[in-house]
Design a protein around this motif. Structure first.
Motif, short mmCIF file in Angstrom:
data_model
loop_
_atom_site.label_atom_id
_atom_site.label_comp_id
_atom_site.label_asym_id
_atom_site.label_seq_id
_atom_site.Cartn_x
_atom_site.Cartn_y
_atom_site.Cartn_z
N VAL A 90 0.85 -1.20 0.00
CA VAL A 90 0.00 0.00 0.00
C VAL A 90 0.88 1.25 0.00
O VAL A 90 0.62 2.21 -0.72
N SER A 91 1.94 1.23 0.78
CA SER A 91 2.75 2.43 0.97
C SER A 91 3.59 2.80 -0.25
O SER A 91 3.75 3.99 -0.55
N PHE A 92 4.11 1.82 -0.96
CA PHE A 92 5.07 2.13 -2.03
C PHE A 92 4.51 3.04 -3.12
O PHE A 92 5.17 4.01 -3.49
N PRO A 93 3.31 2.80 -3.65
CA PRO A 93 2.80 3.73 -4.67
C PRO A 93 2.57 5.14 -4.11
O PRO A 93 2.81 6.14 -4.79
N ARG B 140 4.54 8.54 -5.29
CA ARG B 140 3.83 9.74 -5.73
C ARG B 140 4.31 10.97 -4.94
O ARG B 140 4.59 12.03 -5.52
N LEU B 141 4.45 10.83 -3.62
CA LEU B 141 4.95 11.94 -2.80
C LEU B 141 6.38 12.31 -3.21
O LEU B 141 6.73 13.49 -3.29
N ILE C 13 7.70 9.58 13.77
CA ILE C 13 7.90 8.13 13.69
C ILE C 13 6.53 7.51 13.47
O ILE C 13 5.56 7.87 14.15
N HIS C 14 6.46 6.58 12.51
CA HIS C 14 5.17 5.97 12.20
C HIS C 14 5.34 4.48 11.95
O HIS C 14 6.25 4.07 11.21
N SER C 15 4.48 3.66 12.56
CA SER C 15 4.48 2.22 12.32
C SER C 15 3.24 1.85 11.54
O SER C 15 2.16 2.40 11.77
N ASP D 49 -3.20 7.32 5.52
CA ASP D 49 -2.03 8.02 6.06
C ASP D 49 -1.49 9.08 5.10
O ASP D 49 -0.71 9.94 5.51
N GLU D 50 -1.88 9.02 3.84
CA GLU D 50 -1.28 9.89 2.82
C GLU D 50 -1.45 11.38 3.12
O GLU D 50 -0.49 12.15 3.03
#
Length: 165
Positions: free
Chosen positions: A67-70, A74-75, A143-145, A151-152
């Protein structure tokens, strides 16, 4: 499997030995690691001095990483020209697992490899993914887990705030 077991057991190790965790407003621990997707042999955190850095610890078996990688890509593409960098540190034992993940999830940011798990130990990583937002002075500011699509917006706001400093 060893890395997965190590990551999952880190909270127990930390409790057993009272290891102090990396804290907000503390300097980001230095590292030098080989790149998976760049031609440079080794990359250090100091190579990015003066930039806002999203440092992400991930593995190919990590579902939230898909989920995070795309979103991170983009960011990165939207803010790279302003001084924003994403450095993703892979913790898979087998480099082929990471390469296949990157083939399935193409990105533009830097991906490093730490098969020995030394850098996540310095950062006291206890979940996958775990990320550290580092300001231009090299100080950990967030810091984020874990990671979800929701979250974006928060992450974008934090990045833009640090870029404006």
């Amino acid at each position: 499997m060893i890395i997965k077991t190590l990551i999952l057991s880190l909270p127990l190790i930390a409790l057993s030995y009272s290891v102090s965790a990396v804290e907000l407003k503390s300097p980001a621990p230095a590292f030098s690691l080989p790149a998976i997707n760049k031609t440079t042999e080794k990359i250090t955190l100091s190579d990015y001095k003066g930039k806002v850095i999203y440092l992400d610890f991930w593995a190919s078996w990590c579902a939230p990483c898909r989920v995070s990688f795309p979103i991170l890509d983009r960011l990165y593409q939207n803010h790279h020209q302003e001084g924003f960098e994403v450095i993703a540190i892979n913790l898979d034992e087998e480099p082929e697992a990471a390469r296949q993940f990157l083939k399935d999830n193409p990105i533009h940011f830097t991906v490093l490899r730490d098969s020995l798990g030394e850098v996540p130990e310095r950062y006291q990583v206890d979940a996958m993914p775990t990320s550290f937002l580092i300001d231009k002075k090299g100080t950990i500011r967030h810091i984020h887990s874990g990671f979800s699509a929701t979250d974006e917006a928060d992450l974008k706001q934090r990045i833009e705030g640090l870029l404006a400093e």
